[in-house]
Design a protein around this motif. Structure first.
Motif, PDB file in Angstrom:
ATOM      1  N   LEU A 102      61.216 -26.849  -1.750  1.00  0.00           N
ATOM      2  CA  LEU A 102      61.945 -27.551  -2.802  1.00  0.00           C
ATOM      3  C   LEU A 102      62.886 -26.627  -3.562  1.00  0.00           C
ATOM      4  CD1 LEU A 102      59.157 -29.848  -4.299  1.00  0.00           C
ATOM      5  CD2 LEU A 102      60.993 -30.483  -2.746  1.00  0.00           C
ATOM      6  N   MET A 103      62.449 -25.390  -3.831  1.00  0.00           N
ATOM      7  CA  MET A 103      63.273 -24.439  -4.573  1.00  0.00           C
ATOM      8  C   MET A 103      62.960 -23.026  -4.124  1.00  0.00           C
ATOM      9  SD  MET A 103      63.339 -25.688  -8.553  1.00  0.00           S
ATOM     10  CE  MET A 103      64.840 -24.790  -8.955  1.00  0.00           C
ATOM     11  N   GLN A 107      66.926 -20.037  -6.944  1.00  0.00           N
ATOM     12  CA  GLN A 107      67.228 -21.331  -7.552  1.00  0.00           C
ATOM     13  C   GLN A 107      66.354 -21.577  -8.766  1.00  0.00           C
ATOM     14  OE1 GLN A 107      66.500 -23.719  -4.057  1.00  0.00           O
ATOM     15  NE2 GLN A 107      68.683 -23.801  -3.526  1.00  0.00           N
ATOM     16  N   ALA A 108      65.089 -21.266  -8.661  1.00  0.00           N
ATOM     17  CA  ALA A 108      64.151 -21.532  -9.749  1.00  0.00           C
ATOM     18  C   ALA A 108      64.495 -20.726 -10.991  1.00  0.00           C
ATOM     19  CB  ALA A 108      62.726 -21.215  -9.292  1.00  0.00           C
ATOM     20  N   ASP A 111      67.165 -22.652 -12.893  1.00  0.00           N
ATOM     21  CA  ASP A 111      67.041 -24.089 -13.099  1.00  0.00           C
ATOM     22  C   ASP A 111      65.628 -24.428 -13.563  1.00  0.00           C
ATOM     23  OD1 ASP A 111      68.086 -26.992 -11.113  1.00  0.00           O
ATOM     24  OD2 ASP A 111      67.261 -26.817 -13.133  1.00  0.00           O
ATOM     25  N   VAL A 113      64.820 -26.619 -15.651  1.00  0.00           N
ATOM     26  CA  VAL A 113      64.647 -28.065 -15.801  1.00  0.00           C
ATOM     27  C   VAL A 113      64.081 -28.671 -14.524  1.00  0.00           C
ATOM     28  CG1 VAL A 113      65.814 -30.259 -16.165  1.00  0.00           C
ATOM     29  CG2 VAL A 113      66.436 -28.266 -17.545  1.00  0.00           C
ATOM     30  N   ARG A 114      64.701 -28.338 -13.387  1.00  0.00           N
ATOM     31  CA  ARG A 114      64.212 -28.872 -12.116  1.00  0.00           C
ATOM     32  C   ARG A 114      62.817 -28.332 -11.823  1.00  0.00           C
ATOM     33  NH1 ARG A 114      65.861 -31.274  -7.405  1.00  0.00           N
ATOM     34  NH2 ARG A 114      64.877 -30.503  -5.486  1.00  0.00           N
ATOM     35  N   MET A 115      62.628 -27.053 -12.158  1.00  0.00           N
ATOM     36  CA  MET A 115      61.308 -26.451 -11.967  1.00  0.00           C
ATOM     37  C   MET A 115      60.270 -27.200 -12.788  1.00  0.00           C
ATOM     38  SD  MET A 115      60.031 -23.774 -10.342  1.00  0.00           S
ATOM     39  CE  MET A 115      58.580 -22.745 -10.364  1.00  0.00           C
ATOM     40  N   ARG A 116      60.654 -27.559 -14.009  1.00  0.00           N
ATOM     41  CA  ARG A 116      59.728 -28.256 -14.894  1.00  0.00           C
ATOM     42  C   ARG A 116      59.418 -29.654 -14.371  1.00  0.00           C
ATOM     43  NH1 ARG A 116      60.243 -28.034 -21.473  1.00  0.00           N
ATOM     44  NH2 ARG A 116      58.166 -28.826 -21.935  1.00  0.00           N
ATOM     45  N   ASN A 117      60.411 -30.283 -13.759  1.00  0.00           N
ATOM     46  CA  ASN A 117      60.228 -31.653 -13.280  1.00  0.00           C
ATOM     47  C   ASN A 117      59.425 -31.732 -12.000  1.00  0.00           C
ATOM     48  OD1 ASN A 117      61.658 -32.755 -15.413  1.00  0.00           O
ATOM     49  ND2 ASN A 117      63.595 -32.753 -14.318  1.00  0.00           N
ATOM     50  N   PHE A 118      59.533 -30.726 -11.152  1.00  0.00           N
ATOM     51  CA  PHE A 118      58.947 -30.824  -9.827  1.00  0.00           C
ATOM     52  C   PHE A 118      57.882 -29.774  -9.551  1.00  0.00           C
ATOM     53  CE2 PHE A 118      61.572 -34.158  -8.326  1.00  0.00           C
ATOM     54  CZ  PHE A 118      62.806 -33.988  -8.931  1.00  0.00           C
TER      55      PHE A 118
END
Length: 131
Positions: A102-103, A107-108, A111, A113-118
Motif C-alpha cells: 500500500l505504501m 511515501q509514508a 503522507d 494522512v494516508r498512513m493514518r487512514n490505512f
C-alpha cells in the motif's frame, strides 16, 4: 492483526538522547512498511523516520543525522534512537505500520494522512525536551 505499543518517552534536556521502542506484533515481517511519526497540539501529524520491509530508511530533514530508525524482527520491535535532542522535537511520538504493497517507506514519510487512514497505529509516547 497488528498491534503496536510504544515506550521510552520522557523528559530530557536539550542535547540529550532517548530511545523509543515499539513492540510490534504482526508487523515486523518482511511485508510491512513501518515508521515513527510525531504530533504537537494544533499541528498535523508528521513523518519523522520510516523503514521499508527490506530495511531501507528515510528521514525527515529536521532529524537527519540525529535520529536513527531500526527494527529487530526477531524481537518484533521497532526503535528510534534520538540524539542531540532539541526543544522543537517535543511532541507525542507514534509508531505506525502499513502493508508494504500500500505504501513504501518513502511515501509514508511524506503522507501521514494516508498512513493514518490505512495503517496501524500505537497510542503514542510523549517526548519533552526542556531545560
Amino acid at each position: 492483526e497488528v498491534q503496536l505499543v510504544e515506550s521510552g518517552g520522557g523528559l530530557v534536556q536539550p542535547g540529550g538522547s532517548l530511545r523509543l521502542s515499539c513492540a510490534a506484533w504482526g508487523a515486523t515481517s518482511m511485508k510491512y512498511t513501518m515508521g515513527w511519526f510525531r504530533q504537537t497540539p494544533g499541528k498535523e501529524r508528521e513523518g519523522v523516520a520510516t523503514i521499508d520491509s527490506d530495511g531501507t530508511t528515510h528521514y525527515a530533514d529536521s532529524v537527519k543525522g540525529r535520529f536513527t530508525i531500526s527494527k529487530d524482527s526477531a524481537k518484533n520491535t521497532l526503535y528510534l534512537q534520538m540524539n542531540s535532542l532539541k526543544p522543537e522535537d517535543t511532541a507525542m511520538y507514534y509508531c505506525a505500520a502499513i502493508y508494504g504493497a500500500l505504501m513504501t517507506a518513502s511515501q509514508a514519510l511524506g503522507d501521514a494522512v494516508r498512513m493514518r487512514n490505512f495503517g496501524y497505529w500505537g497510542q503514542g509516547t510523549q517526548v519533552t525536551v526542556s531545560s
